[in-house]
Write a protein that holds these residues in place. Structure first.
Motif, PDB file in Angstrom:
ATOM      1  N   ARG A   1       0.834  -1.195   0.000  1.00 27.34           N
ATOM      2  CA  ARG A   1       0.000   0.000   0.000  1.00 27.34           C
ATOM      3  C   ARG A   1       0.871   1.248   0.000  1.00 27.34           C
ATOM      4  NH1 ARG A   1      -3.543  -0.995   4.821  1.00 27.34           N
ATOM      5  NH2 ARG A   1      -2.988  -3.114   4.395  1.00 27.34           N
ATOM      6  N   SER A   2       0.279   2.340  -0.388  1.00 27.46           N
ATOM      7  CA  SER A   2       0.965   3.626  -0.421  1.00 27.46           C
ATOM      8  C   SER A   2       1.073   4.185   0.990  1.00 27.46           C
ATOM      9  CB  SER A   2       0.185   4.594  -1.309  1.00 27.46           C
ATOM     10  OG  SER A   2       0.702   5.894  -1.192  1.00 27.46           O
ATOM     11  N   ASP A   3       2.137   4.910   1.255  1.00 29.69           N
ATOM     12  CA  ASP A   3       2.288   5.593   2.544  1.00 29.69           C
ATOM     13  C   ASP A   3       1.526   6.916   2.574  1.00 29.69           C
ATOM     14  OD1 ASP A   3       3.945   3.623   3.593  1.00 29.69           O
ATOM     15  OD2 ASP A   3       5.771   4.595   2.847  1.00 29.69           O
ATOM     16  N   LEU A   4       0.993   7.341   1.433  1.00 29.13           N
ATOM     17  CA  LEU A   4       0.263   8.607   1.359  1.00 29.13           C
ATOM     18  C   LEU A   4      -1.032   8.534   2.162  1.00 29.13           C
ATOM     19  CD1 LEU A   4       0.642   9.315  -2.457  1.00 29.13           C
ATOM     20  CD2 LEU A   4       1.940  10.354  -0.587  1.00 29.13           C
ATOM     21  N   THR A   5      -1.419   9.648   2.758  1.00 22.59           N
ATOM     22  CA  THR A   5      -2.684   9.720   3.499  1.00 22.59           C
ATOM     23  C   THR A   5      -3.605  10.781   2.927  1.00 22.59           C
ATOM     24  OG1 THR A   5      -1.726  11.246   5.101  1.00 22.59           O
ATOM     25  CG2 THR A   5      -1.651   8.879   5.642  1.00 22.59           C
ATOM     26  N   ALA A   6      -3.132  11.552   1.946  1.00 23.58           N
ATOM     27  CA  ALA A   6      -3.970  12.579   1.314  1.00 23.58           C
ATOM     28  C   ALA A   6      -3.574  12.686  -0.156  1.00 23.58           C
ATOM     29  CB  ALA A   6      -3.790  13.918   2.006  1.00 23.58           C
ATOM     30  N   TRP A   7      -4.562  12.984  -0.984  1.00 27.02           N
ATOM     31  CA  TRP A   7      -4.347  13.098  -2.429  1.00 27.02           C
ATOM     32  C   TRP A   7      -5.019  14.370  -2.905  1.00 27.02           C
ATOM     33  CZ3 TRP A   7      -5.152   8.843   0.362  1.00 27.02           C
ATOM     34  CH2 TRP A   7      -4.285   7.775   0.180  1.00 27.02           C
ATOM     35  N   THR A   8      -4.388  15.068  -3.826  1.00 24.59           N
ATOM     36  CA  THR A   8      -4.982  16.237  -4.446  1.00 24.59           C
ATOM     37  C   THR A   8      -5.231  15.903  -5.905  1.00 24.59           C
ATOM     38  OG1 THR A   8      -3.800  17.718  -2.963  1.00 24.59           O
ATOM     39  CG2 THR A   8      -4.693  18.681  -4.985  1.00 24.59           C
ATOM     40  N   LEU A   9      -6.475  16.021  -6.317  1.00 26.39           N
ATOM     41  CA  LEU A   9      -6.842  15.744  -7.705  1.00 26.39           C
ATOM     42  C   LEU A   9      -7.138  17.063  -8.399  1.00 26.39           C
ATOM     43  CD1 LEU A   9      -9.221  12.745  -7.052  1.00 26.39           C
ATOM     44  CD2 LEU A   9      -6.767  12.725  -7.450  1.00 26.39           C
ATOM     45  N   TYR A  10      -6.826  17.130  -9.667  1.00 27.62           N
ATOM     46  CA  TYR A  10      -6.971  18.360 -10.428  1.00 27.62           C
ATOM     47  C   TYR A  10      -7.975  18.178 -11.549  1.00 27.62           C
ATOM     48  CZ  TYR A  10      -2.818  19.483  -7.792  1.00 27.62           C
ATOM     49  OH  TYR A  10      -1.948  19.710  -6.756  1.00 27.62           O
ATOM     50  N   PRO A  11      -8.606  19.275 -11.999  1.00 27.07           N
ATOM     51  CA  PRO A  11      -9.557  19.166 -13.116  1.00 27.07           C
ATOM     52  C   PRO A  11      -8.920  18.451 -14.298  1.00 27.07           C
ATOM     53  CG  PRO A  11      -9.628  21.369 -12.186  1.00 27.07           C
ATOM     54  CD  PRO A  11      -8.458  20.666 -11.535  1.00 27.07           C
ATOM     55  N   GLY A  12      -9.639  17.490 -14.833  1.00 15.61           N
ATOM     56  CA  GLY A  12      -9.147  16.721 -15.964  1.00 15.61           C
ATOM     57  C   GLY A  12      -8.372  15.476 -15.589  1.00 15.61           C
ATOM     58  N   GLN A  13      -7.972  15.359 -14.336  1.00 11.09           N
ATOM     59  CA  GLN A  13      -7.257  14.159 -13.910  1.00 11.09           C
ATOM     60  C   GLN A  13      -8.240  13.007 -13.856  1.00 11.09           C
ATOM     61  OE1 GLN A  13      -5.055  14.687 -10.297  1.00 11.09           O
ATOM     62  NE2 GLN A  13      -4.456  12.549 -10.176  1.00 11.09           N
ATOM     63  N   VAL A  14      -7.906  11.879 -14.460  1.00  7.84           N
ATOM     64  CA  VAL A  14      -8.868  10.787 -14.568  1.00  7.84           C
ATOM     65  C   VAL A  14      -8.519   9.568 -13.721  1.00  7.84           C
ATOM     66  CG1 VAL A  14      -9.684  11.479 -16.843  1.00  7.84           C
ATOM     67  CG2 VAL A  14      -7.758   9.904 -16.661  1.00  7.84           C
ATOM     68  N   ARG A  15      -7.278   9.480 -13.224  1.00  7.82           N
ATOM     69  CA  ARG A  15      -6.948   8.312 -12.420  1.00  7.82           C
ATOM     70  C   ARG A  15      -5.705   8.546 -11.580  1.00  7.82           C
ATOM     71  NH1 ARG A  15      -3.055   4.639 -14.042  1.00  7.82           N
ATOM     72  NH2 ARG A  15      -4.243   2.911 -13.195  1.00  7.82           N
ATOM     73  N   ILE A  16      -5.529   7.693 -10.591  1.00  6.41           N
ATOM     74  CA  ILE A  16      -4.308   7.611  -9.791  1.00  6.41           C
ATOM     75  C   ILE A  16      -3.791   6.193  -9.986  1.00  6.41           C
ATOM     76  CG2 ILE A  16      -3.331   7.658  -7.467  1.00  6.41           C
ATOM     77  CD1 ILE A  16      -5.626   9.399  -6.597  1.00  6.41           C
ATOM     78  N   ALA A  17      -2.512   6.037 -10.164  1.00  2.14           N
ATOM     79  CA  ALA A  17      -1.943   4.692 -10.277  1.00  2.14           C
ATOM     80  C   ALA A  17      -2.280   3.896  -9.022  1.00  2.14           C
ATOM     81  CB  ALA A  17      -0.432   4.774 -10.456  1.00  2.14           C
ATOM     82  N   GLU A  18      -2.635   2.634  -9.189  1.00  2.00           N
ATOM     83  CA  GLU A  18      -3.040   1.814  -8.045  1.00  2.00           C
ATOM     84  C   GLU A  18      -1.973   1.787  -6.956  1.00  2.00           C
ATOM     85  OE1 GLU A  18      -4.775  -2.631  -7.024  1.00  2.00           O
ATOM     86  OE2 GLU A  18      -4.243  -2.129  -9.089  1.00  2.00           O
ATOM     87  N   SER A  19      -0.698   1.833  -7.339  1.00  4.12           N
ATOM     88  CA  SER A  19       0.387   1.794  -6.355  1.00  4.12           C
ATOM     89  C   SER A  19       0.431   3.050  -5.482  1.00  4.12           C
ATOM     90  CB  SER A  19       1.729   1.614  -7.064  1.00  4.12           C
ATOM     91  OG  SER A  19       1.951   2.688  -7.965  1.00  4.12           O
TER      92      SER A  19
END
Length: 105
Positions: free
Chosen positions: A26-44
């Motif tokens: 799993r990722s160590d990240l605890t927060a994600w910022t998504l931007y207009p037009g962004q369609v996915r985050i890599a599963e990793s």
């Protein structure tokens, strides 16, 4: 037969997916910022949403009146969940193995 062909342990791919989800990569990240037009985050790099794992998601969004669109979705053709806006109303849907479907508005 499996031992003779050196393919043991049979079913080892299920170890983290079903039996020990706490040991899954799993990722160590605890927060994600998504931007207009962004369609996915890599599963990793994405949050871990798997059977047997509790999770909580929060989204801070600026929405116009009567907003429509997907806020987030996880899964594929046979199952998963999505949270979306339709006509200004928040909706959630969950599907499992094409057999069970739950909807909330």
């Amino acid at each position: 037969e499996a031992q003779a062909n050196k393919v043991l342990p049979v079913g080892a791919g299920l170890y983290t997916a079903y039996y020990h989800t706490d040991e899954a990569p799993r990722s160590d990240l605890t927060a994600w910022t998504l931007y207009p037009g962004q369609v996915r985050i890599a599963e990793s790099n994405a949050p871990l949403f798997r059977t047997g794992c509790s999770s909580r998601s929060m989204a801070k969004v600026d929405l116009p009146a009567n907003a429509s669109g997907v806020l987030f979705a996880v899964g594929g053709t046979s199952g998963g969940f999505t949270v979306f806006m339709d006509g200004g109303y928040l909706h959630a849907e969950y599907a499992a193995a094409l057999l069970y479907r739950a909807k909330a508005r």
